[in-house]
Structures are given as structure tokens and as C-alpha cells.
Design an enzyme around this catalytic site. Structure first.
Site, PDB file in Angstrom:
ATOM      1  N   SER A   1       0.869  -1.163   0.000  1.00 53.56           N
ATOM      2  CA  SER A   1       0.000   0.000   0.000  1.00 53.56           C
ATOM      3  C   SER A   1       0.912   1.221   0.000  1.00 53.56           C
ATOM      4  O   SER A   1       1.752   1.360   0.894  1.00 53.56           O
ATOM      5  CB  SER A   1      -0.864  -0.042   1.264  1.00 53.56           C
ATOM      6  OG  SER A   1      -1.622   1.137   1.372  1.00 53.56           O
TER       7      SER A   1
ATOM      8  N   LYS B   1      -0.991  -1.012  -4.437  1.00 52.05           N
ATOM      9  CA  LYS B   1      -2.208  -0.250  -4.102  1.00 52.05           C
ATOM     10  C   LYS B   1      -1.820   1.191  -3.858  1.00 52.05           C
ATOM     11  O   LYS B   1      -0.897   1.478  -3.097  1.00 52.05           O
ATOM     12  CB  LYS B   1      -2.843  -0.878  -2.859  1.00 52.05           C
ATOM     13  CG  LYS B   1      -3.847  -0.037  -2.124  1.00 52.05           C
ATOM     14  CD  LYS B   1      -4.542  -0.867  -1.053  1.00 52.05           C
ATOM     15  CE  LYS B   1      -4.652  -0.108   0.254  1.00 52.05           C
ATOM     16  NZ  LYS B   1      -5.262  -0.939   1.324  1.00 52.05           N
TER      17      LYS B   1
ATOM     18  N   LYS C   1      -2.902   4.836  -2.516  1.00 47.96           N
ATOM     19  CA  LYS C   1      -3.856   5.609  -1.731  1.00 47.96           C
ATOM     20  C   LYS C   1      -4.256   6.819  -2.575  1.00 47.96           C
ATOM     21  O   LYS C   1      -3.394   7.459  -3.188  1.00 47.96           O
ATOM     22  CB  LYS C   1      -3.205   6.075  -0.429  1.00 47.96           C
ATOM     23  CG  LYS C   1      -2.960   4.936   0.544  1.00 47.96           C
ATOM     24  CD  LYS C   1      -4.279   4.424   1.104  1.00 47.96           C
ATOM     25  CE  LYS C   1      -4.066   3.574   2.334  1.00 47.96           C
ATOM     26  NZ  LYS C   1      -5.334   3.039   2.843  1.00 47.96           N
TER      27      LYS C   1
ATOM     28  N   ASP D   1      -7.112   2.882  -3.071  1.00 47.06           N
ATOM     29  CA  ASP D   1      -7.863   2.899  -1.809  1.00 47.06           C
ATOM     30  C   ASP D   1      -8.143   4.348  -1.435  1.00 47.06           C
ATOM     31  O   ASP D   1      -7.221   5.126  -1.202  1.00 47.06           O
ATOM     32  CB  ASP D   1      -7.040   2.210  -0.712  1.00 47.06           C
ATOM     33  CG  ASP D   1      -7.793   2.075   0.613  1.00 47.06           C
ATOM     34  OD1 ASP D   1      -8.953   2.536   0.697  1.00 47.06           O
ATOM     35  OD2 ASP D   1      -7.212   1.511   1.561  1.00 47.06           O
TER      36      ASP D   1
ATOM     37  N   GLU E   1     -10.928   0.498  -3.569  1.00 51.23           N
ATOM     38  CA  GLU E   1     -11.246   0.176  -2.176  1.00 51.23           C
ATOM     39  C   GLU E   1     -11.944   1.348  -1.489  1.00 51.23           C
ATOM     40  O   GLU E   1     -11.471   2.485  -1.548  1.00 51.23           O
ATOM     41  CB  GLU E   1      -9.941  -0.188  -1.457  1.00 51.23           C
ATOM     42  CG  GLU E   1     -10.102  -0.783  -0.073  1.00 51.23           C
ATOM     43  CD  GLU E   1      -8.733  -1.169   0.523  1.00 51.23           C
ATOM     44  OE1 GLU E   1      -7.775  -1.403  -0.239  1.00 51.23           O
ATOM     45  OE2 GLU E   1      -8.636  -1.213   1.763  1.00 51.23           O
TER      46      GLU E   1
ATOM     47  N   ASP F   1     -13.654  -2.148   2.777  1.00 51.79           N
ATOM     48  CA  ASP F   1     -12.759  -2.293   3.926  1.00 51.79           C
ATOM     49  C   ASP F   1     -13.544  -1.806   5.153  1.00 51.79           C
ATOM     50  O   ASP F   1     -14.187  -2.606   5.854  1.00 51.79           O
ATOM     51  CB  ASP F   1     -11.475  -1.467   3.663  1.00 51.79           C
ATOM     52  CG  ASP F   1     -10.513  -1.396   4.835  1.00 51.79           C
ATOM     53  OD1 ASP F   1     -10.828  -1.909   5.921  1.00 51.79           O
ATOM     54  OD2 ASP F   1      -9.410  -0.811   4.686  1.00 51.79           O
TER      55      ASP F   1
ATOM     56  N   LYS G   1      -9.653  -7.354   7.793  1.00 49.58           N
ATOM     57  CA  LYS G   1      -8.639  -6.908   8.753  1.00 49.58           C
ATOM     58  C   LYS G   1      -9.022  -7.451  10.109  1.00 49.58           C
ATOM     59  O   LYS G   1     -10.147  -7.247  10.575  1.00 49.58           O
ATOM     60  CB  LYS G   1      -8.597  -5.376   8.824  1.00 49.58           C
ATOM     61  CG  LYS G   1      -7.945  -4.710   7.635  1.00 49.58           C
ATOM     62  CD  LYS G   1      -7.923  -3.206   7.796  1.00 49.58           C
ATOM     63  CE  LYS G   1      -7.238  -2.568   6.591  1.00 49.58           C
ATOM     64  NZ  LYS G   1      -7.532  -1.116   6.523  1.00 49.58           N
TER      65      LYS G   1
ATOM     66  N   GLY H   1      -3.887  -4.331   6.064  1.00 50.55           N
ATOM     67  CA  GLY H   1      -2.898  -4.002   7.097  1.00 50.55           C
ATOM     68  C   GLY H   1      -3.230  -2.677   7.751  1.00 50.55           C
ATOM     69  O   GLY H   1      -3.997  -1.882   7.209  1.00 50.55           O
TER      70      GLY H   1
HETATM   71  O1  OSB Z   1      -7.256   1.446   4.530  1.00 50.87           O
HETATM   72  O2  OSB Z   1      -5.952  -0.189   4.207  1.00 50.87           O
HETATM   73  C1  OSB Z   1      -6.183   0.888   4.762  1.00 50.87           C
HETATM   74  C2  OSB Z   1      -3.120   1.974   6.819  1.00 50.87           C
HETATM   75  C3  OSB Z   1      -3.739   2.610   7.883  1.00 50.87           C
HETATM   76  C4  OSB Z   1      -5.104   2.698   7.895  1.00 50.87           C
HETATM   77  C5  OSB Z   1      -5.868   2.160   6.855  1.00 50.87           C
HETATM   78  C6  OSB Z   1      -5.271   1.507   5.809  1.00 50.87           C
HETATM   79  C7  OSB Z   1      -3.857   1.455   5.773  1.00 50.87           C
HETATM   80  C8  OSB Z   1      -3.089   0.864   4.676  1.00 50.87           C
HETATM   81  C9  OSB Z   1      -1.719   0.358   5.012  1.00 50.87           C
HETATM   82  O3  OSB Z   1      -3.466   0.843   3.530  1.00 50.87           O
HETATM   83  C10 OSB Z   1      -1.609  -1.100   4.933  1.00 50.87           C
HETATM   84  C11 OSB Z   1      -0.325  -1.597   5.548  1.00 50.87           C
HETATM   85  O4  OSB Z   1      -0.268  -1.825   6.765  1.00 50.87           O
HETATM   86  O5  OSB Z   1       0.626  -1.779   4.799  1.00 50.87           O
HETATM   87 MG    MG Z   2      -8.369   0.339   3.124  1.00 50.22          MG
END
Ligand code: OSB
Ligand code: MG
Length: 374
Positions: A135, A161, A163, A188, A213, A238, A262, A290
Site C-alpha cells: 500500500s 495499491k 492511496k 484505496d 477500495e 474495507d 482486517k 494491514g
Molecule cells: O485502509 O488499508 C487501509 C493503513 C492505515 C489505515 C488504513 C489503511 C492502511 C493501509 C496500510 O493501507 C496497509 C499496511 O499496513 O501496509
Molecule cells: Mg483500506
């Protein structure tokens, strides 16, 4: 099992790089760890709350209080504790799923150690390796983003992925797609869009994304369903999925075609397995999300990812993407093919670096079960 003591710790850990999402930036993690001591063994759980209640309603501070004042007394008062019994033991406490997951997952870990089997096996996992994605947070510039994507690809990660948020989306997809037309790419939004952005969101279809996402509200199914009808690209939920019933509702309403599971968000292994089984039966693929976990949470994510329906690469990546020094030994590494080898030793399969944990601890509370009983 008979629980002897529970130790709650808050660690202060600096991320190697700041991580930005549509809801904010994180540099310093406040990591909450639960250690469950029973029969001479220690099981560990990590609370995946953020420092602020931005991802969901919980935060490190609310979880600390909930675990200490509500969950620990319930657990120490229960006569026969197992991981699978935790949801029933905690039933009277509404919500607070990340707090519950931290405790329940520690119980699963110690239970697997008692039975001398790997945690993944106790969960019903079927994989010896899991496939990894990354991510990539919102970056200060496109140049910086391209560099990060390039690095992740060269490290072997099988899905990237990105953001995104309004103003940081199509231009970025275009740049990445121009350079890497064939990689598995997803995005995402962490709820950054509204229904009035629907026309704009349909333009994401051009970029051959594996999924989009959580584009809309964190508590929504209905409007995601409206949006999914207009998109060729699969929506992945999510934040919206808190339990098995939510997954069933989302599948029934066609709010998504993929689900991110998660452990913290759904309240622990029991509920995660229930969601997994429901999605498997209905042909909806899942992957493990994650929450910027330390090695403890990461090792739980690895175990979960071995279940049959985790058929897409998750956000479970190497320790060194986040930490200069992780609190487990060995740290989590990813092969050049983008895979993590699942450990075969009892429990989570990674040792805990207690010295390092002690050094990083900023508050600690130990509750002895006997003291509570007498
Ligand atoms: O939405 O997946 C998410 C990190 C913090 C809060 C929400 C998210 C995330 C990530 C990071 O996308 C995922 C990771 O731990 O690598
Ligand atoms: Mg997410």
C-alpha cells in the site's frame, strides 16, 4: 486454559517514512500490545487502533481503557478460555472490535503454543507461502510516487495499491499506468468520495484497476451498491465490513465484488474466519488488509492469509518497509517473487524481542489473574 496474567503495553515506534491517507498522516505509531500469560507460555496480540479515531471509532487511548477496565476482568473471570470462546466472553461489550481483537488474538497465539501447532494450522490455513502486495501512501509529488512504485515492483511485490483522494487520483493512475501498463494495480480512497463524484469515479475504469477500495462512506452499503452498478471496476469494501453479517449484506446488495479482511476491524480471528467462510461459499475473493502493524500484528496477518479464500495479494509486507528494527525475530521478509514463507513453529512462529519491547515501552500495566480472583 487458565490465565495467570495479562500485560498491557504501549510502545512508541517511529515509521521509517510517514504514511499518508485521505484521512491524515502518521509518523509515530503508538502500538498497543497485549501479552497473555498462561501455563508458563506467553501469547501476544496487537491492537490495530490508530492514534486518532479517524479510520474507525477507536483509538489507542480508548482501546487501552476498554481492555483494562472491561475485557481483562471478563477474561480473568471466565473459567475456560480459548480463542474461539472470546467473542462470547466479550459479548456484553458493544463494538470496540480492535480492543477485543488484540486480546482474542493473543489467546489464539498462546493456545496454539500449548497445542504445539503453528497458529495458521489451528486457524485452518492451507498455504505455506502467502502473496504480498504493498500500500503506497499519498506522496508529496508524482516523482516521489513513481520512485516508490518502482522500488516496490523491483522488490517483487505482486500488487501495488495507491492511496487516493480527490485531486490525487486520475493523474497519478495515468502516470503509473503509462510506465507500468501490466502490473496489478488498485487504489484505496478510505471514504474520500461522495455520490456526486460518481461520474468522476467511472473514469477510473480506464486504468484497469484490480479494485477500488472503500470509495464512499465508512458505514455505507447502499450507495456503494448504486456506484458498483455504474463501474466496470470491482469495488472492495474495507471500513464498511465489521462482521459476517455486514459481509453478507454487502454481497447480497452487490455493494462490492471483493472484501478486505482486517483482524482488528472485525474483532479478531473468530469473526475473520466467519467472514472468510461466508465469502468462500459465495465466490467473493478476499485479501488481508494491514494497519501499519509491528511484527506482532504482521505475524497474525500472515497466519490469517493462509486460509483458502485469501486468493488475492494482501497488504502484508516486509517489516523493513515500516520499521528500522521490528520487535520480532526474525523480522518479516519478502522473497524476490513477492512471497512470505509461513513459519511452521508453534504459535505465531516469530520470537518476540523482549529487550527491544522494554526499551520502546512508554506505559505498562500488569494484571495478575489470581489477585483478581482472591
Ligand atoms: O485502509 O488499508 C487501509 C493503513 C492505515 C489505515 C488504513 C489503511 C492502511 C493501509 C496500510 O493501507 C496497509 C499496511 O499496513 O501496509
Ligand atoms: Mg483500506
Amino acid at each position: 486454559m487458565k490465565i495467570d496474567a495479562i500485560v498491557l503495553r504501549e510502545l512508541s515506534m517511529s515509521l521509517i517514512h510517514p504514511f499518508a491517507t485521505s484521512f491524515g498522516e502518521t509518523r509515530e505509531r503508538r502500538v498497543l500490545l497485549v501479552e497473555v500469560r498462561a501455563e508458563g507460555l506467553s501469547g501476544w496480540g496487537e491492537c490495530t487502533t490508530g492514534e486518532h479515531p479517524y479510520f474507525n471509532e477507536e483509538s489507542t487511548d480508548t482501546a487501552w481503557v476498554t481492555i483494562l477496565q472491561e475485557l481483562v476482568p471478563l477474561l480473568t473471570a471466565a473459567d475456560d478460555v480459548t480463542g474461539g470462546k472470546c467473542p462470547g466472553i466479550f459479548r456484553g461489550v458493544r463494538g470496540n472490535r480492535m480492543a477485543k481483537a488484540a486480546v482474542e488474538n493473543a489467546v489464539w497465539d498462546v493456545e496454539a503454543q500449548m497445542r504445539r501447532i503453528p497458529l495458521y494450522e489451528m486457524l485452518g490455513g492451507v498455504r505455506e507461502t502467502i502473496v504480498c502486495g504493498v500500500s503506497i501512501g499519498i506522496q508529496p509529488s508524482l516523482e516521489k510516487l513513481m520512485e516508490k512504485v518502482g522500488t516496490a515492483i523491483s522488490e517483487g511485490y505482486q500488487r501495488i495499491k495507491l492511496k487516493c483522494k480527490p485531486g490525487w487520483d486520475v493523474q497519478m493512475f495515468e502516470a503509473v499506468r503509462n510506465k507500468w501498463p501490466d502490473i496489478r494495480l488498485s487504489c484505496d480512497a478510505n471514504s474520500a468520495y461522495r455520490l456526486r463524484d460518481s461520474d468522476h469515479l467511472t473514469t477510473f475504469d480506464e486504468f484497469n484497476l484490480l479494485m477500488i477500495e472503500q470509495p464512499l462512506w465508512a458505514d455505507d452499503f447502499y450507495f456503494h451498491s448504486m456506484l458498483q452498478q455504474r463501474l466496470d471496476t470491482a469495488i472492495c469494501l474495507d471500513e464498511s465490513i465489521r462482521n459476517r453479517r455486514d459481509a453478507l449484506a454487502a454481497i447480497e446488495m452487490e455493494s462490492c465484488r471483493i472484501i478486505n479482511i482486517k483482524l482488528g476491524r472485525v474483532g479478531g480471528f473468530s469473526e475473520a474466519i466467519a467472514i472468510h467462510n461466508a465469502t468462500l461459499e459465495r465466490g467473493i475473493p478476499v485479501w488481508c488488509g494491514g494497519m501499519l502493524e509491528s511484527g506482532i500484528g504482521r505475524s497474525h496477518n500472515i497466519a490469517l492469509s493462509t486460509l483458502e479464500n485469501f486468493s488475492l495479494p494482501g497488504d502484508v509486507s516486509a517489516s523493513r518497509r515500516y520499521w528500522a528494527e521490528d520487535i520480532i525475530e526474525p523480522e518479516v521478509t519478502v522473497s524476490p517473487k513477492g512471497e512470505i514463507q509461513v513459519p511452521n513453529t508453534p504459535g505465531r512462529g516469530f520470537e518476540v524481542r523482549t529487550d527491544l519491547i522494554e526499551r520502546l515501552t512508554v506505559r505498562k500495566e500488569e494484571i495478575k489473574a489470581l489477585a483478581l480472583v482472591s
